[in-house]
Design an enzyme around this catalytic site. Structure first.
Site, short mmCIF file in Angstrom:
data_model
loop_
_atom_site.label_atom_id
_atom_site.label_comp_id
_atom_site.label_asym_id
_atom_site.label_seq_id
_atom_site.Cartn_x
_atom_site.Cartn_y
_atom_site.Cartn_z
N ARG A 30 0.15 -9.49 -4.29
CA ARG A 30 1.06 -9.66 -3.16
C ARG A 30 1.94 -10.89 -3.29
O ARG A 30 2.78 -11.14 -2.44
CB ARG A 30 0.25 -9.78 -1.86
CG ARG A 30 -0.26 -8.45 -1.39
CD ARG A 30 -1.11 -8.47 -0.16
NE ARG A 30 -1.13 -9.64 0.68
CZ ARG A 30 -2.03 -9.83 1.64
NH1 ARG A 30 -2.98 -8.92 1.83
NH2 ARG A 30 -2.01 -10.89 2.40
N ASP A 60 0.81 -1.23 0.00
CA ASP A 60 0.00 0.00 0.00
C ASP A 60 0.84 1.27 0.00
O ASP A 60 0.33 2.35 -0.35
CB ASP A 60 -0.92 0.02 1.23
CG ASP A 60 -1.84 -1.17 1.31
OD1 ASP A 60 -1.97 -1.88 0.30
OD2 ASP A 60 -2.41 -1.41 2.39
#
Length: 361
Positions: free
Chosen positions: A288, A140
């Protein structure tokens, strides 16, 4: 005989690329420069510290892991009460058990690798009397005090690749395509991926969108002879009618609508208004996964070796970061104090506007 230095390693929260590279950086630098060092890897994040479940890490544990995704230590999410305590799923305070493990192993320091929540919970450990150093890990890129986090660039590469492949099918079928990307409440990942892959519209949490303006962007492309539109949508994107909600209210609203991702709701609206087919792609945890990109391998190694340096200097209670290209450290209390949202006047947003990207505002 020189006193033994004993260090615990923890990877906490969601996994991302670069964790193993950071583990390797810490371990190899400690073994290189610190005599009589023992390193303990806590299994599955804070659970290992709570239950005194760990691996004693021999030098070979740090070999061959630089390019591996995930984390060799395992990870988990541990609930906490902000500013008060780390708890179990039933709300019971588990910090006494964590402190007991810390003392039982006679640790000099914990190196905790994690995102926003982990920085906050690590500060609780520090406040409880443990020596803690943290590393900023998240796709993020929303941790205060560092320009970049490891895992971010790898996720940008993957998200950009997804949008790259959408171009041909969107063009072939004259469709609107929405690609929903991670980032929670911060738009860093969506902005970078959207610009790098040539998205036509980018919707960010920090810039609430007006559905009419999104439609105007699609119609503008039609008038210009472009038969398709690609919209990069941050998972935390919100319409303008939700702009006045607090961060907590937005999160509660998102959780109540969690069964319908924002991109699906938006696609349904756009189909009704424009009459053009709208399709959704959500790469999800794919962003991810896999090996870290070379940039993240280097960055995570830099962060890991910097943590080892802080341990040697006995500078605890700090988070390693990068600022203006230099490796720095800041007080953990500062890193845990706020979230680094994308400024609406960020130069990259203006760059996107300059090449004709719409933001729905």
């Amino acid at each position: 005989m020189k006193r033994m230095t004993r260090v615990g390693l923890i990877t906490s929260g969601g996994d991302c690329q670069g964790l193993n590279a950071a583990i390797r950086g810490v371990g190899k630098a400690l073994l290189q420069y610190v005599d009589n060092v023992e390193i303990f890897g806590m299994r599955d994040g804070y659970r290992g510290l709570i239950e005194c479940d760990y691996d004693f890490m021999e030098p070979r544990a740090f070999s061959g892991i630089l390019t591996e995704g995930g984390t060799i230590l395992g990870t988990s999410r541990q609930p906490y009460i902000p500013g008060k305590a780390i708890v179990d799923e039933d709300g019971n305070n588990v910090m006494p058990a964590m402190l007991d493990t810390y003392n039982r192993l006679n640790l000099d320091c914990l190196v905790v690798m994690g995102g926003n929540g982990t920085q906050k919970s690590a500060k609780l450990l520090m406040d409880a009397g443990m020596n803690v150093i943290t590393l900023p890990k998240t796709i993020d890129n929303d941790i205060y005090g560092t320009d970049i986090t490891f895992g971010f660039q790898s996720a940008v590469d993957i998200a950009s690749n997804v949008i790259d492949y959408i171009h041909s099918t969107a063009s072939s079928h004259s469709r609107t395509f929405l690609v929903e990307l991670m980032g929670r409440d911060a738009g860093w990942l969506t902005l970078h991926a959207g610009i790098s892959s040539g998205a036509d519209i980018i919707l960010l949490p920090e810039i609430p969108y007006d559905i009419d303006k999104v439609v105007a962007g699609i119609e503008h492309r039609r008038r210009s002879g472009r038969n398709f539109t690609i919209i990069a949508v941050a998972e935390g994107a919100v319409p303008k009618n939700a702009a006045n909600l607090s961060e907590e209210e937005r999160r509660r609203q998102k959780e109540s609508d969690s069964h319908v991702p924002v991109s699906y709701r938006l696609a349904e609206q756009l189909e009704k208004i424009t009459g053009q087919e709208a399709r959704v792609t959500i790469p999800g945890h794919y962003q991810r996964g896999g090996p870290p990109c070379p940039y993240d391998r280097v960055l995570a190694t830099q962060f890991g070796t910097a943590a080892a340096r802080l341990i040697r200097q006995k500078q605890y209670g700090r988070m390693v970061g990068m600022r203006d290209g230099e490796i720095i450290s800041i007080p953990l209390a500062d890193a845990a104090s706020r979230t680094k949202f994308l400024p609406v006047d960020h130069p990259l947003i203006q760059t996107a506007r300059d090449v004709g990207i719409f933001f729905g505002d």
